[in-house]
Design a protein around this motif. Structure first.
Motif, PDB file in Angstrom:
ATOM      1  N   LEU A  92       0.859  -1.169   0.000  1.00 19.42           N
ATOM      2  CA  LEU A  92       0.000   0.000   0.000  1.00 19.42           C
ATOM      3  C   LEU A  92       0.908   1.236   0.000  1.00 19.42           C
ATOM      4  CD1 LEU A  92      -3.038   0.490   0.008  1.00 19.42           C
ATOM      5  CD2 LEU A  92      -2.935   0.607   2.495  1.00 19.42           C
ATOM      6  N   ALA A  93       0.617   2.189  -0.854  1.00 27.63           N
ATOM      7  CA  ALA A  93       1.511   3.336  -1.062  1.00 27.63           C
ATOM      8  C   ALA A  93       1.894   4.044   0.239  1.00 27.63           C
ATOM      9  CB  ALA A  93       0.904   4.319  -2.048  1.00 27.63           C
ATOM     10  N   LYS A  94       0.989   4.107   1.189  1.00 24.15           N
ATOM     11  CA  LYS A  94       1.321   4.789   2.447  1.00 24.15           C
ATOM     12  C   LYS A  94       2.403   4.043   3.231  1.00 24.15           C
ATOM     13  CE  LYS A  94      -2.325   2.778   5.307  1.00 24.15           C
ATOM     14  NZ  LYS A  94      -3.550   3.049   6.059  1.00 24.15           N
ATOM     15  N   ASN A  95       2.682   2.799   2.833  1.00 22.64           N
ATOM     16  CA  ASN A  95       3.731   1.995   3.473  1.00 22.64           C
ATOM     17  C   ASN A  95       4.966   1.833   2.577  1.00 22.64           C
ATOM     18  OD1 ASN A  95       1.950   1.574   5.636  1.00 22.64           O
ATOM     19  ND2 ASN A  95       1.042  -0.183   4.601  1.00 22.64           N
ATOM     20  N   ILE A  96       5.136   2.699   1.632  1.00 21.78           N
ATOM     21  CA  ILE A  96       6.212   2.574   0.631  1.00 21.78           C
ATOM     22  C   ILE A  96       7.599   2.561   1.273  1.00 21.78           C
ATOM     23  CG2 ILE A  96       6.450   5.046   0.128  1.00 21.78           C
ATOM     24  CD1 ILE A  96       6.466   2.323  -2.554  1.00 21.78           C
ATOM     25  N   THR A  97       7.736   3.156   2.448  1.00 22.90           N
ATOM     26  CA  THR A  97       9.049   3.192   3.093  1.00 22.90           C
ATOM     27  C   THR A  97       9.533   1.805   3.504  1.00 22.90           C
ATOM     28  OG1 THR A  97       8.029   3.718   5.222  1.00 22.90           O
ATOM     29  CG2 THR A  97       8.847   5.574   3.898  1.00 22.90           C
ATOM     30  N   MET A  98       8.649   0.806   3.473  1.00 24.30           N
ATOM     31  CA  MET A  98       9.087  -0.567   3.790  1.00 24.30           C
ATOM     32  C   MET A  98       9.980  -1.137   2.689  1.00 24.30           C
ATOM     33  SD  MET A  98       5.826  -3.047   2.973  1.00 24.30           S
ATOM     34  CE  MET A  98       6.792  -4.506   2.788  1.00 24.30           C
ATOM     35  N   ILE A  99       9.948  -0.530   1.497  1.00 19.98           N
ATOM     36  CA  ILE A  99      10.822  -0.976   0.416  1.00 19.98           C
ATOM     37  C   ILE A  99      12.174  -0.291   0.600  1.00 19.98           C
ATOM     38  CG2 ILE A  99      11.171  -1.121  -2.071  1.00 19.98           C
ATOM     39  CD1 ILE A  99       8.147  -0.941  -2.431  1.00 19.98           C
ATOM     40  N   LYS A 100      13.233  -1.090   0.523  1.00 21.04           N
ATOM     41  CA  LYS A 100      14.592  -0.581   0.750  1.00 21.04           C
ATOM     42  C   LYS A 100      15.006   0.456  -0.294  1.00 21.04           C
ATOM     43  CE  LYS A 100      16.149  -5.087   2.320  1.00 21.04           C
ATOM     44  NZ  LYS A 100      17.083  -6.168   2.018  1.00 21.04           N
ATOM     45  N   ASP A 101      15.966   1.278   0.081  1.00 21.38           N
ATOM     46  CA  ASP A 101      16.568   2.246  -0.831  1.00 21.38           C
ATOM     47  C   ASP A 101      17.311   1.521  -1.951  1.00 21.38           C
ATOM     48  OD1 ASP A 101      15.730   3.994   1.137  1.00 21.38           O
ATOM     49  OD2 ASP A 101      17.728   4.747   1.626  1.00 21.38           O
ATOM     50  N   ASN A 102      17.358   2.151  -3.105  1.00 17.50           N
ATOM     51  CA  ASN A 102      18.170   1.696  -4.247  1.00 17.50           C
ATOM     52  C   ASN A 102      17.948   0.231  -4.592  1.00 17.50           C
ATOM     53  OD1 ASN A 102      19.531   4.291  -4.292  1.00 17.50           O
ATOM     54  ND2 ASN A 102      20.605   3.570  -2.481  1.00 17.50           N
ATOM     55  N   VAL A 103      16.689  -0.204  -4.616  1.00 15.53           N
ATOM     56  CA  VAL A 103      16.389  -1.615  -4.843  1.00 15.53           C
ATOM     57  C   VAL A 103      15.926  -1.907  -6.273  1.00 15.53           C
ATOM     58  CG1 VAL A 103      13.963  -1.586  -4.109  1.00 15.53           C
ATOM     59  CG2 VAL A 103      15.340  -3.627  -3.752  1.00 15.53           C
ATOM     60  N   ALA A 104      15.288  -0.950  -6.930  1.00 17.00           N
ATOM     61  CA  ALA A 104      14.612  -1.221  -8.199  1.00 17.00           C
ATOM     62  C   ALA A 104      15.501  -1.012  -9.420  1.00 17.00           C
ATOM     63  CB  ALA A 104      13.370  -0.342  -8.330  1.00 17.00           C
ATOM     64  N   ASP A 105      15.472  -2.012 -10.285  1.00 20.20           N
ATOM     65  CA  ASP A 105      16.100  -1.851 -11.599  1.00 20.20           C
ATOM     66  C   ASP A 105      15.220  -0.979 -12.489  1.00 20.20           C
ATOM     67  OD1 ASP A 105      18.434  -3.750 -11.443  1.00 20.20           O
ATOM     68  OD2 ASP A 105      16.800  -5.140 -10.959  1.00 20.20           O
ATOM     69  N   LYS A 106      13.902  -1.166 -12.336  1.00 23.37           N
ATOM     70  CA  LYS A 106      12.944  -0.416 -13.134  1.00 23.37           C
ATOM     71  C   LYS A 106      11.764  -0.022 -12.240  1.00 23.37           C
ATOM     72  CE  LYS A 106      14.744  -1.978 -17.293  1.00 23.37           C
ATOM     73  NZ  LYS A 106      15.322  -3.248 -17.042  1.00 23.37           N
ATOM     74  N   ILE A 107      11.256   1.176 -12.474  1.00 28.48           N
ATOM     75  CA  ILE A 107      10.007   1.605 -11.859  1.00 28.48           C
ATOM     76  C   ILE A 107       9.068   1.950 -13.003  1.00 28.48           C
ATOM     77  CG2 ILE A 107       8.824   3.274 -10.387  1.00 28.48           C
ATOM     78  CD1 ILE A 107      11.458   3.652  -8.860  1.00 28.48           C
ATOM     79  N   ILE A 108       7.901   1.332 -12.978  1.00 28.56           N
ATOM     80  CA  ILE A 108       6.897   1.543 -14.009  1.00 28.56           C
ATOM     81  C   ILE A 108       5.742   2.306 -13.362  1.00 28.56           C
ATOM     82  CG2 ILE A 108       5.426   0.393 -15.721  1.00 28.56           C
ATOM     83  CD1 ILE A 108       8.465  -0.350 -15.910  1.00 28.56           C
ATOM     84  N   ALA A 109       5.463   3.509 -13.855  1.00 26.84           N
ATOM     85  CA  ALA A 109       4.366   4.328 -13.326  1.00 26.84           C
ATOM     86  C   ALA A 109       3.456   4.691 -14.500  1.00 26.84           C
ATOM     87  CB  ALA A 109       4.910   5.573 -12.637  1.00 26.84           C
ATOM     88  N   ILE A 110       2.475   3.828 -14.742  1.00 26.07           N
ATOM     89  CA  ILE A 110       1.614   3.971 -15.912  1.00 26.07           C
ATOM     90  C   ILE A 110       0.251   4.531 -15.516  1.00 26.07           C
ATOM     91  CG2 ILE A 110       0.497   2.711 -17.822  1.00 26.07           C
ATOM     92  CD1 ILE A 110       3.597   2.888 -17.971  1.00 26.07           C
ATOM     93  N   ASP A 111      -0.162   5.561 -16.231  1.00 21.60           N
ATOM     94  CA  ASP A 111      -1.506   6.118 -16.115  1.00 21.60           C
ATOM     95  C   ASP A 111      -1.880   6.483 -14.687  1.00 21.60           C
ATOM     96  OD1 ASP A 111      -3.867   7.074 -17.097  1.00 21.60           O
ATOM     97  OD2 ASP A 111      -4.821   5.118 -17.374  1.00 21.60           O
ATOM     98  N   MET A 112      -0.945   7.122 -13.977  1.00 20.85           N
ATOM     99  CA  MET A 112      -1.250   7.516 -12.599  1.00 20.85           C
ATOM    100  C   MET A 112      -0.647   8.869 -12.211  1.00 20.85           C
ATOM    101  SD  MET A 112       1.906   7.088 -11.060  1.00 20.85           S
ATOM    102  CE  MET A 112       1.467   7.242  -9.369  1.00 20.85           C
ATOM    103  N   PHE A 113       0.353   9.354 -12.945  1.00 25.22           N
ATOM    104  CA  PHE A 113       1.072  10.564 -12.551  1.00 25.22           C
ATOM    105  C   PHE A 113       0.145  11.777 -12.492  1.00 25.22           C
ATOM    106  CE2 PHE A 113       4.316  13.980 -13.419  1.00 25.22           C
ATOM    107  CZ  PHE A 113       4.991  13.845 -12.223  1.00 25.22           C
TER     108      PHE A 113
END
Length: 175
Positions: A92-113
């Motif tokens: 859940l986006a409000k818990n995004i801090t549970m994902i570690k720093d510098n972890v993603a090779d790719k971030i896909i943000a489709i139809d939401m910005f």
């Protein structure tokens, strides 16, 4: 049922219909996702992209399916169970801090910005999550390309490397 939940349920139903008739496979090709990648599907909605990304990255990869809506997360969890997607974790986006720093090779943000109210905070958070050599793909649906580009460049955290089918390819600026 509140009006907000009704609207979210309608949105999920529309996304699921889109996923049935839309060529998700072709859409995902532009992201150059490889086996073993760690991908954040930010604004995952009903999980159409999440499922395809899960298949592309294989057992050695991981997908974080992130959304602001509980109903969207529930929808993705149903897909995880139905298709036995062992490499997908919902957040859940409000818990995004549970994902570690510098972890993603790719971030896909489709139809939401276009729905993000505090774009500077959002882009800063994505910058925290992506690896130094990672890539952000952010769609320009419902906004002009110029507006999206301006917001991204004004953050001073991202460099835009190009546009592919209404999607900006961005890399983090390392300070």
């Amino acid at each position: 049922m509140s009006e907000n939940n009704f609207t979210v349920e309608r949105m999920i139903a529309m996304l699921e219909e889109r996923d049935r008739i839309s060529p998700i496979n072709e859409e995902c090709d532009k992201f150059n996702i490889k086996g073993g990648d760690i991908v954040i599907d930010y604004g995952c909605g009903s999980g159409g992209y999440t499922k395809k990304i899960s298949e592309l990255i294989g057992e050695s990869g991981k997908v974080y399916a992130v959304d602001i809506y509980d109903l969207a997360i529930e929808s993705v969890r149903k897909k995880i169970s139905k298709y036995q997607l062992t490499n997908v974790e919902t957040v859940l986006a409000k818990n995004i801090t549970m994902i570690k720093d510098n972890v993603a090779d790719k971030i896909i943000a489709i139809d939401m910005f276009h729905m993000v109210k505090e774009t500077d905070i959002f882009l800063k958070e994505l910058h925290r999550l992506v690896k130094k050599d990672g890539t952000l793909f952010i769609s320009i649906h419902h906004m002009s390309s110029e507006d999206v580009q301006r917001k991204i460049l004004d953050s001073k955290l991202w460099e835009i490397k190009g546009e592919i089918d209404y999607c900006l390819k961005c890399v983090p600026i390392i300070k």
